[in-house]
Design a protein around this motif. Structure first.
Motif, PDB file in Angstrom:
ATOM      1  N   PRO A  99       8.769   4.191   7.119  1.00  0.00           N
ATOM      2  CA  PRO A  99       7.761   5.458   7.142  1.00  0.00           C
ATOM      3  C   PRO A  99       6.489   6.164   6.202  1.00  0.00           C
ATOM      4  CG  PRO A  99       9.754   6.117   8.349  1.00  0.00           C
ATOM      5  CD  PRO A  99       9.644   4.744   7.421  1.00  0.00           C
ATOM      6  N   GLY A 100       7.504   6.866   5.152  1.00  0.00           N
ATOM      7  CA  GLY A 100       7.664   7.658   4.032  1.00  0.00           C
ATOM      8  C   GLY A 100       6.644   6.635   2.788  1.00  0.00           C
ATOM      9  N   TRP A 101       6.732   5.479   3.096  1.00  0.00           N
ATOM     10  CA  TRP A 101       5.250   5.040   2.004  1.00  0.00           C
ATOM     11  C   TRP A 101       4.549   5.155   2.158  1.00  0.00           C
ATOM     12  CZ3 TRP A 101       6.645  -0.090  -1.162  1.00  0.00           C
ATOM     13  CH2 TRP A 101       8.286   0.294  -1.551  1.00  0.00           C
ATOM     14  N   ARG A 102       3.757   6.002   1.545  1.00  0.00           N
ATOM     15  CA  ARG A 102       2.445   6.034   1.969  1.00  0.00           C
ATOM     16  C   ARG A 102       1.083   4.569   2.152  1.00  0.00           C
ATOM     17  NH1 ARG A 102       0.542  11.195  -2.001  1.00  0.00           N
ATOM     18  NH2 ARG A 102      -1.425   9.595  -2.501  1.00  0.00           N
ATOM     19  N   PRO A 103       0.134   5.255   2.145  1.00  0.00           N
ATOM     20  CA  PRO A 103      -1.412   3.467   2.274  1.00  0.00           C
ATOM     21  C   PRO A 103      -1.570   3.273   0.802  1.00  0.00           C
ATOM     22  CG  PRO A 103      -1.494   5.453   3.896  1.00  0.00           C
ATOM     23  CD  PRO A 103      -0.432   5.742   3.000  1.00  0.00           C
ATOM     24  N   ASP A 104      -1.081   4.447  -0.164  1.00  0.00           N
ATOM     25  CA  ASP A 104      -1.399   3.575  -1.322  1.00  0.00           C
ATOM     26  C   ASP A 104      -0.425   3.369  -1.849  1.00  0.00           C
ATOM     27  OD1 ASP A 104      -0.832   5.749  -1.788  1.00  0.00           O
ATOM     28  OD2 ASP A 104      -2.223   7.358  -2.830  1.00  0.00           O
ATOM     29  N   GLN A 105       0.783   3.048  -1.608  1.00  0.00           N
ATOM     30  CA  GLN A 105       2.110   2.421  -2.178  1.00  0.00           C
ATOM     31  C   GLN A 105       1.214   1.105  -3.003  1.00  0.00           C
ATOM     32  OE1 GLN A 105       3.857   0.187  -2.318  1.00  0.00           O
ATOM     33  NE2 GLN A 105       5.340   0.644  -3.855  1.00  0.00           N
ATOM     34  N   PRO A 106       1.473   0.199  -4.229  1.00  0.00           N
ATOM     35  CA  PRO A 106       0.933  -0.787  -4.508  1.00  0.00           C
ATOM     36  C   PRO A 106       1.018  -2.418  -4.028  1.00  0.00           C
ATOM     37  CG  PRO A 106       1.448   0.522  -6.881  1.00  0.00           C
ATOM     38  CD  PRO A 106       2.035   1.909  -4.890  1.00  0.00           C
ATOM     39  N   LEU A 107       2.833  -1.606  -3.542  1.00  0.00           N
ATOM     40  CA  LEU A 107       3.145  -3.052  -2.754  1.00  0.00           C
ATOM     41  C   LEU A 107       2.048  -3.276  -1.413  1.00  0.00           C
ATOM     42  CD1 LEU A 107       6.502  -4.304  -1.973  1.00  0.00           C
ATOM     43  CD2 LEU A 107       4.695  -4.459   0.065  1.00  0.00           C
ATOM     44  N   LEU A 108       1.896  -1.837  -0.441  1.00  0.00           N
ATOM     45  CA  LEU A 108       1.103  -1.552   0.506  1.00  0.00           C
ATOM     46  C   LEU A 108      -0.800  -1.948   0.032  1.00  0.00           C
ATOM     47  CD1 LEU A 108       2.851   1.141   1.722  1.00  0.00           C
ATOM     48  CD2 LEU A 108       3.222  -1.359   2.438  1.00  0.00           C
ATOM     49  N   VAL A 109      -0.576  -1.495  -0.830  1.00  0.00           N
ATOM     50  CA  VAL A 109      -1.901  -2.005  -0.862  1.00  0.00           C
ATOM     51  C   VAL A 109      -2.294  -3.661  -1.667  1.00  0.00           C
ATOM     52  CG1 VAL A 109      -4.189  -1.546  -3.189  1.00  0.00           C
ATOM     53  CG2 VAL A 109      -2.252  -0.109  -2.675  1.00  0.00           C
ATOM     54  N   ALA A 110      -1.720  -4.225  -2.290  1.00  0.00           N
ATOM     55  CA  ALA A 110      -1.575  -5.360  -2.443  1.00  0.00           C
ATOM     56  C   ALA A 110      -0.851  -6.643  -1.223  1.00  0.00           C
ATOM     57  CB  ALA A 110      -0.338  -6.192  -3.475  1.00  0.00           C
ATOM     58  N   ALA A 111      -0.201  -5.741   0.528  1.00  0.00           N
ATOM     59  CA  ALA A 111       0.043  -6.744   1.448  1.00  0.00           C
ATOM     60  C   ALA A 111      -1.784  -6.899   1.894  1.00  0.00           C
ATOM     61  CB  ALA A 111       0.911  -5.698   2.368  1.00  0.00           C
ATOM     62  N   ALA A 112      -1.969  -5.007   1.513  1.00  0.00           N
ATOM     63  CA  ALA A 112      -3.888  -5.657   2.821  1.00  0.00           C
ATOM     64  C   ALA A 112      -4.614  -6.518   1.633  1.00  0.00           C
ATOM     65  CB  ALA A 112      -4.024  -3.793   2.627  1.00  0.00           C
ATOM     66  N   ALA A 113      -4.954  -6.298   0.807  1.00  0.00           N
ATOM     67  CA  ALA A 113      -5.658  -7.125  -0.086  1.00  0.00           C
ATOM     68  C   ALA A 113      -5.195  -8.193   0.479  1.00  0.00           C
ATOM     69  CB  ALA A 113      -5.876  -6.345  -1.491  1.00  0.00           C
ATOM     70  N   ALA A 114      -4.314  -9.363   0.319  1.00  0.00           N
ATOM     71  CA  ALA A 114      -3.737  -9.983   0.639  1.00  0.00           C
ATOM     72  C   ALA A 114      -3.808 -10.714   2.427  1.00  0.00           C
ATOM     73  CB  ALA A 114      -2.812 -10.595   0.361  1.00  0.00           C
ATOM     74  N   GLY A 115      -3.995  -9.353   3.209  1.00  0.00           N
ATOM     75  CA  GLY A 115      -4.247  -9.842   4.500  1.00  0.00           C
ATOM     76  C   GLY A 115      -2.810  -9.783   5.100  1.00  0.00           C
ATOM     77  N   VAL A 116      -1.852  -9.418   4.442  1.00  0.00           N
ATOM     78  CA  VAL A 116      -1.285  -9.191   5.142  1.00  0.00           C
ATOM     79  C   VAL A 116      -0.904  -7.667   6.347  1.00  0.00           C
ATOM     80  CG1 VAL A 116       1.428  -9.350   4.998  1.00  0.00           C
ATOM     81  CG2 VAL A 116      -0.151 -10.364   3.247  1.00  0.00           C
ATOM     82  N   PRO A 117      -0.382  -8.225   7.278  1.00  0.00           N
ATOM     83  CA  PRO A 117      -0.394  -7.124   8.413  1.00  0.00           C
ATOM     84  C   PRO A 117       1.276  -6.191   7.752  1.00  0.00           C
ATOM     85  CG  PRO A 117      -0.756  -8.740   9.666  1.00  0.00           C
ATOM     86  CD  PRO A 117      -0.642  -9.171   8.236  1.00  0.00           C
ATOM     87  N   VAL A 118       0.808  -4.754   7.763  1.00  0.00           N
ATOM     88  CA  VAL A 118       2.080  -4.250   7.370  1.00  0.00           C
ATOM     89  C   VAL A 118       2.464  -2.989   9.076  1.00  0.00           C
ATOM     90  CG1 VAL A 118       2.998  -2.276   6.566  1.00  0.00           C
ATOM     91  CG2 VAL A 118       0.837  -3.774   5.189  1.00  0.00           C
ATOM     92  N   TRP A 119       3.731  -3.631   9.100  1.00  0.00           N
ATOM     93  CA  TRP A 119       3.940  -2.368  10.463  1.00  0.00           C
ATOM     94  C   TRP A 119       4.973  -1.301   9.919  1.00  0.00           C
ATOM     95  CZ3 TRP A 119       5.481  -6.924  14.348  1.00  0.00           C
ATOM     96  CH2 TRP A 119       4.850  -7.542  14.880  1.00  0.00           C
ATOM     97  N   GLY A 120       5.496  -0.264  11.078  1.00  0.00           N
ATOM     98  CA  GLY A 120       6.215   0.471  10.447  1.00  0.00           C
ATOM     99  C   GLY A 120       7.342  -0.070  11.666  1.00  0.00           C
ATOM    100  N   GLU A 121       8.143   0.748  11.105  1.00  0.00           N
ATOM    101  CA  GLU A 121       9.318   0.309  11.966  1.00  0.00           C
ATOM    102  C   GLU A 121       9.388   0.372  12.872  1.00  0.00           C
ATOM    103  OE1 GLU A 121      11.016   4.558  11.906  1.00  0.00           O
ATOM    104  OE2 GLU A 121       9.776   2.982  11.017  1.00  0.00           O
ATOM    105  N   VAL A 122       8.604   1.848  13.512  1.00  0.00           N
ATOM    106  CA  VAL A 122       8.472   1.817  15.106  1.00  0.00           C
ATOM    107  C   VAL A 122       7.143   0.618  15.999  1.00  0.00           C
ATOM    108  CG1 VAL A 122       7.553   3.953  16.889  1.00  0.00           C
ATOM    109  CG2 VAL A 122       8.512   4.777  14.483  1.00  0.00           C
ATOM    110  N   GLU A 123       6.525   0.234  15.669  1.00  0.00           N
ATOM    111  CA  GLU A 123       5.536  -0.566  15.530  1.00  0.00           C
ATOM    112  C   GLU A 123       7.177  -2.125  15.974  1.00  0.00           C
ATOM    113  OE1 GLU A 123       3.020  -3.393  16.829  1.00  0.00           O
ATOM    114  OE2 GLU A 123       2.730  -0.876  16.771  1.00  0.00           O
ATOM    115  N   LEU A 124       8.086  -2.075  15.379  1.00  0.00           N
ATOM    116  CA  LEU A 124       9.184  -3.706  15.046  1.00  0.00           C
ATOM    117  C   LEU A 124      10.290  -3.085  16.070  1.00  0.00           C
ATOM    118  CD1 LEU A 124       9.486  -6.329  13.760  1.00  0.00           C
ATOM    119  CD2 LEU A 124      11.333  -4.340  12.818  1.00  0.00           C
TER     120      LEU A 124
END
Length: 512
Positions: A99-124
């Motif tokens: 939950p502490g990782w910001r949306p602009d964190q490089p790994l999360l930015v790369a996931a969004a660019a690749a079309g890979v969904p991102v869930w938090g642990e609450v969603e899981l």
């Protein structure tokens, strides 16, 4: 939705008994919640790569979690290079983020660019609930008061004979509560704005946003985005959305929410409750929302003394927290006597308007948990005459309203921490006659000096209040360490006075 071949499977992953096998998941961050996510996914046959920037040699908890996951055949990758983007050798279907990782964190930015969904642990966690008869969630968010409210709520639920727990941002990962081998009847869930940002499928039994004030704007990008994240707590709510009558933003968030058919709006207020509200009548917490004749009658839930407990001070915001918890409990059928008994058994968490003792007629109060201006103001308004200890990392927060509203109660102010100059400037504008002492040292041992200054400025009957309005990491490990340092300094001063001295140290810093 993911463009990967198995991406379409994600829609079907709605319970813990679904087919999670073969899913390729990156777990980003190996804190407590990340460890729980990696463990749960691995147990269900998913292929997991767990990454964290931390150094296991400098963080024994991280190292221990990494070793356990390695034994379980989870692919663990530690070091900054592993969070600079998506793993190049792993075609992920899903990312589970801390939950502490910001949306602009490089790994999360790369996931969004690749079309890979991102869930938090609450969603899981929501998607891993039992397929049949899962425990309903009663969800709580807000800028301040979340932990107190969910803890009060858990006490009320247990007083009603329910197997219940508080989980989420409160400490116990929600995934652990959902997957507990002895299922819970109901779960009180604390949700931060970070967790809500990464959650989309939740459908709570009932929900509340306690209040909204500027905080974590650096993470969300704007106050509007922060407010929108808080508002997600109401989405898909089934029975009742609880809002704060004194905070119109929370009511507007309810109005804007897409909820399930038949969901009610329930207000809580420190004043006289109207129909479909809980509030205060004389010294009684009264319910006009969950009684048959709510237009003409009310049910007694508890007294203000039940909320006060052993504390010397009855803080108005704790009454509001109790009312919010009571409203959520009542949505689940908890009887009034269990609301009362739950409040009687509740004890506040440390560093939340905690009495540290009295020396020479002056009370010392630790509210180190007041890490933003909204929380600090609520604390200051609980006392008539205050010597205020404030400062730390303001995280860009505006303190003008805080200082303006608190000014009539201030006997004096002692400023500490990196952003104390911002507070000093606001005090010069809105409280020019209030004495201000600036303590420039950022050494953690400086709290003796701070208490000495505050004691010299206080009069008998005053309160010396640590309510910093700021984060602590410029000087202390966390707000708890800051509060502990304050309490220890008060103890030393009291011991010095009892021994016949003046309890003083060599003060440093100067009056501004």
């Amino acid at each position: 939705m993911s463009s990967t071949p198995v991406g379409g499977r994600l829609d079907g992953l709605t319970n813990g008994s679904a087919d999670w096998s073969g899913l390729r998941v990156v777990v980003a961050g190996l804190g407590v919640s990340g460890f729980a996510a990696a463990d749960a996914l691995n147990e269900r046959g998913a292929h997991v790569v767990a990454v964290d920037a931390g150094d296991p040699d400098a963080n024994t908890a991280l190292g221990e979690r990494a070793r356990i996951l390695d034994i379980l055949d989870v692919d663990v990758r530690l070091g900054a290079e592993h969070v600079a983007g998506m793993p190049p050798d792993f075609a992920a279907d899903l990312v589970i983020t801390s939950p502490g990782w910001r949306p602009d964190q490089p790994l999360l930015v790369a996931a969004a660019a690749a079309g890979v969904p991102v869930w938090g642990e609450v969603e899981l966690a929501w998607r891993m609930r039992a397929a049949v008869g899962p425990a309903p969630w009663l969800t709580v968010t807000g800028t301040n008061g979340k932990t107190t409210t969910v803890t009060m709520l858990a006490h009320m639920l247990r007083a009603a004979g329910l197997r219940a727990t508080a989980a989420g941002n409160v400490g116990t990962p929600i995934l652990e509560a959902v997957l507990h081998p002895e299922p819970y009847d109901v779960i009180a869930v604390e949700l931060s704005s970070y967790q809500l940002h990464w959650s989309d499928s939740l459908a709570p039994h009932a929900s509340v946003c306690l209040n909204v004030a500027p905080d974590h704007v650096d993470w969300h990008g704007s106050f509007e985005d922060y407010t929108a994240a808080k508002g997600k707590v109401y989405a898909n709510t089934k029975v009742a959305c609880v809002y704060n009558v004194q905070d119109p933003t929370t009511e507007q968030l309810v109005r804007d929410a897409e909820v399930q058919e038949g969901c009610r709006a329930i207000g809580f207020t420190l004043g006289m409750p109207g129909p479909s509200m809980v509030g205060v009548v004389d010294d009684i917490l009264a319910d006009r929302a969950f009684v048959e004749e709510r237009k003409t009658s009310a049910a007694e839930l508890a007294t203000l003394d039940d909320v006060r407990g052993d504390a010397a001070t009855l803080a108005p915001h704790n009454v509001a927290n109790a009312l919010a918890a009571a409203a959520l409990a009542r949505t689940y059928g908890v009887p009034p006597v269990a609301v009362r008994d739950g409040l009687r058994s509740f004890r506040p968490e440390p560093h939340r308007i905690a009495d540290c003792g009295e020396v020479d007629g002056v009370r010392y109060v630790d509210d180190s948990k007041a890490t933003n201006p909204h929380a600090a103001l609520a604390s200051l308004l609980s006392f008539e005459h205050v010597v205020w200890i404030a400062g730390g990392l303001l995280k860009g927060a505006d303190v003008e309203d805080l200082v303006r509203e608190a000014a009539p109660r201030l006997r004096a102010v002692v400023l500490i921490g990196a952003d104390r100059a911002v507070l000093a400037e606001a005090l010069a504008r809105h409280a020019p006659d209030v004495p201000v002492v600036d303590v420039p040292s950022t050494d953690t041992g400086v709290m003796d000096v701070v208490v000495e200054h505050a004691s010299g400025l206080a009069r008998s009957g005053d309160v010396v209040l640590l309510a910093p309005a700021a984060a602590s990491m410029d000087m202390f490990t966390n707000y708890g360490a800051r509060g502990d340092a304050f309490a220890a300094a008060v103890d030393r001063r009291g011991a010095g006075r009892a021994a016949g001295g003046d309890g003083s140290t060599d003060p440093e810093g100067g009056r501004s």
